[in-house]
Design a protein around this motif. Structure first.
Motif, short mmCIF file in Angstrom:
data_model
loop_
_atom_site.label_atom_id
_atom_site.label_comp_id
_atom_site.label_asym_id
_atom_site.label_seq_id
_atom_site.Cartn_x
_atom_site.Cartn_y
_atom_site.Cartn_z
N CYS A 4 -5.65 -4.16 12.31
CA CYS A 4 -6.12 -4.61 13.63
C CYS A 4 -6.99 -3.55 14.29
N ASP A 5 -6.98 -2.32 13.75
CA ASP A 5 -7.88 -1.29 14.28
C ASP A 5 -9.34 -1.65 14.03
N MET A 6 -9.59 -2.57 13.07
CA MET A 6 -10.98 -2.92 12.76
C MET A 6 -11.36 -4.31 13.31
N ASP A 54 -1.65 -1.54 12.72
CA ASP A 54 -2.68 -0.66 12.18
C ASP A 54 -1.95 0.34 11.30
N CYS A 55 -2.04 0.13 10.01
CA CYS A 55 -1.30 1.00 9.08
C CYS A 55 -1.90 2.38 8.96
N LYS A 56 -3.15 2.53 9.41
CA LYS A 56 -3.77 3.86 9.34
C LYS A 56 -3.02 4.82 10.26
N PRO A 110 -4.34 -9.15 -2.48
CA PRO A 110 -4.65 -7.75 -2.74
C PRO A 110 -5.54 -7.14 -1.64
N ASN A 111 -5.27 -5.86 -1.37
CA ASN A 111 -6.10 -5.07 -0.44
C ASN A 111 -5.83 -5.33 1.04
N VAL A 112 -4.84 -6.14 1.32
CA VAL A 112 -4.57 -6.47 2.73
C VAL A 112 -3.76 -5.34 3.39
N GLY A 113 -3.19 -4.45 2.54
CA GLY A 113 -2.48 -3.29 3.09
C GLY A 113 -0.98 -3.30 2.84
N LYS A 114 -0.53 -4.01 1.81
CA LYS A 114 0.92 -4.10 1.55
C LYS A 114 1.53 -2.74 1.23
N SER A 115 0.89 -1.98 0.33
CA SER A 115 1.44 -0.67 -0.04
C SER A 115 1.45 0.25 1.17
N SER A 116 0.37 0.23 1.94
CA SER A 116 0.30 1.10 3.12
C SER A 116 1.43 0.76 4.08
N PHE A 117 1.66 -0.52 4.26
CA PHE A 117 2.70 -0.99 5.18
C PHE A 117 4.09 -0.54 4.71
P1 G4P Z 1 -2.51 -3.64 -1.00
O1 G4P Z 1 -1.27 -2.90 -1.37
O2 G4P Z 1 -2.23 -4.90 -0.22
O3 G4P Z 1 -3.43 -3.93 -2.15
O4 G4P Z 1 -3.36 -2.72 0.01
P2 G4P Z 1 -3.33 -1.14 0.24
O5 G4P Z 1 -2.12 -0.74 1.00
O6 G4P Z 1 -3.59 -0.46 -1.05
O7 G4P Z 1 -4.57 -0.98 1.23
C1 G4P Z 1 -5.90 -1.29 0.83
C2 G4P Z 1 -6.88 -0.44 1.63
O8 G4P Z 1 -6.78 -0.78 3.02
C3 G4P Z 1 -6.61 1.07 1.55
O9 G4P Z 1 -7.87 1.71 1.66
C4 G4P Z 1 -5.83 1.34 2.83
O10 G4P Z 1 -5.92 2.68 3.25
C5 G4P Z 1 -6.52 0.40 3.78
N1 G4P Z 1 -5.66 0.00 4.91
C6 G4P Z 1 -4.40 -0.48 4.86
N2 G4P Z 1 -3.95 -0.77 6.08
C7 G4P Z 1 -4.95 -0.47 6.96
C8 G4P Z 1 -5.10 -0.56 8.38
O11 G4P Z 1 -4.22 -1.01 9.13
N3 G4P Z 1 -6.31 -0.17 8.89
C9 G4P Z 1 -7.32 0.30 8.11
N4 G4P Z 1 -8.46 0.67 8.72
N5 G4P Z 1 -7.21 0.39 6.77
C10 G4P Z 1 -6.05 0.02 6.21
P3 G4P Z 1 -8.60 2.31 0.40
O12 G4P Z 1 -9.98 2.61 0.82
O13 G4P Z 1 -8.39 1.43 -0.77
O14 G4P Z 1 -7.82 3.61 0.14
P4 G4P Z 1 -7.67 4.88 1.10
O15 G4P Z 1 -8.75 4.82 2.14
O16 G4P Z 1 -6.31 4.78 1.71
O17 G4P Z 1 -7.80 6.01 0.15
#
Ligand code: G4P
Length: 295
Positions: free
Chosen positions: A64-66, A90-92, A133-140
């Motif tokens: 949501c930060d973006m 915002d997982c960042k 994929p890439n929605v941020g599951k691992s980060s969460f």
């Molecule tokens: P996944 O498991 O669902 O495939 O997703 P994952 O957590 O790998 O996240 C995919 C990309 O999105 C990562 O960036 C991650 O840092 C970024 N991300 C996750 N959550 C958020 C968020 O809330 N805000 C923003 N701005 N980005 C987020 P990446 O470029 O693939 O890797 P990296 O930048 O972490 O090295």
């Protein structure tokens, strides 16, 4: 986008994931559905609704930060209107994370009361985390695990490869079993997932994609677009995507030998800057266009 559908979408993929998710449903109490806050409609696999059937669910609008805060607010209201608890995250930075466990407890409040009545107080709550994929599951998951300083567990009786995480306070998470592929069920969905970079650029024509993005931005985010590339609102109002791209290339001095505008480079710049939110916080699926939230 025809090509995109052929390359990335096979019904077989989804059948396998469906089986894997369904085989785990009896082990869990609720499903946390992660969506990309910039595309809450397009990042939701429409088959999910039938796969998880009536399991209680919580929607997480991640990244949501973006996203455009005004749109995120509308999307949250839309989900809540349908009695689906929803939070923005915002997982960042972890902003919004504290609302997750209370939201799960809220959606399970009747069950928790029933468990307590049976003397099962403190029963562990198990939640499956799903998302394309890439929605941020691992980060969460990593953030929740880190925040609660817990360990990763391998559980007997659970299919190998499934990953359970204990996050303390009687709370376990299960990562998506299998890969929940996005579904390019219409051209627009494929395009929007490509805008945010969820589809590999090498299967798409970057320039065409940038024209479409620029037309959306012209109509919805004209001021930040103009501010970034030093354009005038009146100047781009009537222009087609490729004309706006040429203008951007010209303003940025992106030229190739012979003085021609390097539109390929301009297209990559526009896409990269949009994906990195350099252009500003923007949402591509507008809540008012998607009253059926697909979940
Ligand atoms: P996944 O498991 O669902 O495939 O997703 P994952 O957590 O790998 O996240 C995919 C990309 O999105 C990562 O960036 C991650 O840092 C970024 N991300 C996750 N959550 C958020 C968020 O809330 N805000 C923003 N701005 N980005 C987020 P990446 O470029 O693939 O890797 P990296 O930048 O972490 O090295």
């Amino acid at each position: 986008m025809e090509e995109l559908q052929n390359i990335q979408w096979f019904p077989g993929h989804m059948t396998r994931t469906k089986r894997k998710i369904q085989s785990q449903l009896r082990l869990i109490d609720a499903v946390a559905i992660l969506l990309d806050a910039r595309v809450p409609y397009s990042s939701c696999n429409p088959d999910l609704r039938s796969i998880i059937n009536n399991k209680p669910r919580i929607v997480i609008l991640n990244k949501c930060d973006m996203a455009d805060p005004a749109q995120t607010k509308k999307w949250l209201a839309l989900f809540r209107q349908k009695n689906i608890p929803a939070i923005a995250l915002d997982c960042k930075t972890g902003k919004g994370l504290n609302a997750f466990i209370p939201a799960v407890k809220d959606v399970l409040s009747d069950r928790i009361e029933a468990w307590n009545a049976k003397g099962m107080t403190g029963r562990t709550i198990k939640v499956m985390v799903v998302g394309i994929p890439n929605v941020g599951k691992s980060s969460f998951i990593n953030r929740l695990v880190r925040q609660n300083r817990a360990k990763v567990e391998d559980r007997p009786g659970v299919t190998r490869g499934n990953q359970w995480y204990t996050i303390g306070k009687g709370f376990d998470l299960l990562d998506t079993p299998g890969v929940l592929w996005p579904k390019f069920d219409d051209k627009e969905v494929g395009e929007k997932l490509a805008f945010i970079g969820s589809v590999k650029d090498d299967v798409l024509d970057t320039e065409q994609l940038s024209y479409r993005l620029l037309e959306y931005l012209r109509d919805n985010y004209s001021s930040p677009l103009c501010a970034r590339y030093k354009l005038q609102n009146e100047e781009i109002g009537q222009l087609k995507g490729y004309e706006i791209l040429e203008l951007i290339g010209k303003k940025r001095g992106m030229l190739i030998s012979g003085g021609e505008i390097d539109t390929e480079r301009a297209a990559s710049t526009v896409l990269d800057e949009f994906r990195g939110a350099v252009l500003g916080k923007m949402t591509i699926d507008r809540a008012e266009d998607h009253p059926d939230v697909r979940i």
